[in-house]
Design an enzyme around this catalytic site. Structure first.
Site, PDB file in Angstrom:
ATOM      1  N   CYS A  14     -60.642 -13.119 -16.920  1.00  0.00           N
ATOM      2  CA  CYS A  14     -59.441 -13.765 -16.085  1.00  0.00           C
ATOM      3  C   CYS A  14     -59.214 -14.901 -17.292  1.00  0.00           C
ATOM      4  CB  CYS A  14     -60.520 -14.833 -14.904  1.00  0.00           C
ATOM      5  SG  CYS A  14     -59.232 -15.705 -13.774  1.00  0.00           S
ATOM      6  N   CYS A 181     -51.464 -15.891 -13.709  1.00  0.00           N
ATOM      7  CA  CYS A 181     -52.660 -15.492 -14.563  1.00  0.00           C
ATOM      8  C   CYS A 181     -52.438 -15.410 -15.420  1.00  0.00           C
ATOM      9  CB  CYS A 181     -52.385 -13.430 -14.189  1.00  0.00           C
ATOM     10  SG  CYS A 181     -53.149 -12.254 -15.065  1.00  0.00           S
ATOM     11  N   GLY A 182     -53.323 -15.889 -16.760  1.00  0.00           N
ATOM     12  CA  GLY A 182     -53.874 -15.803 -17.869  1.00  0.00           C
ATOM     13  C   GLY A 182     -53.434 -14.694 -18.591  1.00  0.00           C
ATOM     14  N   THR A 183     -54.670 -13.061 -17.801  1.00  0.00           N
ATOM     15  CA  THR A 183     -54.001 -12.029 -19.007  1.00  0.00           C
ATOM     16  C   THR A 183     -52.208 -11.683 -18.745  1.00  0.00           C
ATOM     17  OG1 THR A 183     -55.115 -10.790 -16.747  1.00  0.00           O
ATOM     18  CG2 THR A 183     -56.233 -11.611 -18.723  1.00  0.00           C
TER      19      THR A 183
END
Length: 246
Positions: A14, A181-183
């Site tokens: 995450c 969402c970081g990814t």
């Protein structure tokens, strides 16, 4: 770091949560993790991720910390249609033309051109003229479980604002539509570079409903670097009954 989705499934990584972990280490003086606060190594199911908290960049009376994260190298996402020897090396070659990375997928009444990227977890990125024209829950849910993806996929809808800015909405597998969402921000940046949508020599601002991140894909070490805030919101205690573990 272990991450669990809203439906109880486990995620490999995450990108937003790892910035929160970085700040938690500092806030709670858990210096035994590292003798150097400026470099933290966090073990995840996607591998070891390196965080670099900026101790000189606190906002809101130190409640917010800026954290730079080395998110690792992007790779070619595994698809069900592949034969075992189709992709012997999953490194992404930035010299391939944009059409090399796109494929068409039919969902409900639409045909989408998708770019698939793995940031340790699977992402399918779709470029649209306007985010307001997309029903994210409807098409996100359909794409997440498409037969092309052996482990389902996170879905990003991307609107290119200019050569240094993109807007993104995300449908996360196991969680549904989320504010950020970081990814997913990193996968959107990688797909934007591969499809020649942005200036690949500069950091790109990725704007999501929950806030903005600065993301850069370094062509020299092939790593994606993401910088964004982590903010302390509240502290609390919870009592978990022993029966929950039996």
């Amino acid at each position: 770091m272990l991450i669990f989705n809203n439906d109880g499934s486990q995620a490999q990584m995450c990108g937003n949560g790892i910035r929160c972990i970085s700040k938690y280490i500092l806030d709670n003086n858990l210096h035994f993790y590292s003798s150097d606060y400026l470099h933290q190594s966090v073990h995840t199911l996607a591998g070891t991720i390196h965080c670099y908290p900026d101790l000189h960049h606190h906002l809101n009376n130190s409640q917010t910390l800026m954290v730079k994260v080395n998110m690792g190298s992007p790779s070619i996402m595994e698809l069900n249609e592949e034969k075992p020897l189709d992709v012997p090396n999953r490194e992404m070659n930035r010299t391939q033309p944009p059409e090399h990375w796109s494929r068409e997928v039919n969902v409900l009444d639409k045909t989408f051109s998708i770019t698939t990227v793995s940031m340790g977890n699977p992402h399918a990125v779709i470029f649209v003229e306007s985010l307001s024209s997309i029903d994210v829950p409807l098409y996100g849910a359909g794409l997440e479980t498409h037969k092309l993806f052996p482990h389902k996929a996170n879905i990003e809808f991307v609107e290119v604002v200019d050569k240094n800015t993109i807007r993104v909405k995300v449908w996360e597998r196991g969680s549904g539509e989320t504010l950020a969402c970081g990814t997913g921000a990193c996968a959107s940046l990688v797909a934007s570079v591969l499809n020649s949508k942005i200036d690949s020599q500069k950091a790109t601002t990725v704007i999501m409903p929950g806030g903005s991140l600065e993301v850069f894909w370094d062509e020299f070490d092939n790593k994606v670097y993401k910088t964004g805030p982590a903010t302390s919101v509240f502290k609390g205690e919870i009592t978990i009954p022993n029966s929950i573990f039996s």
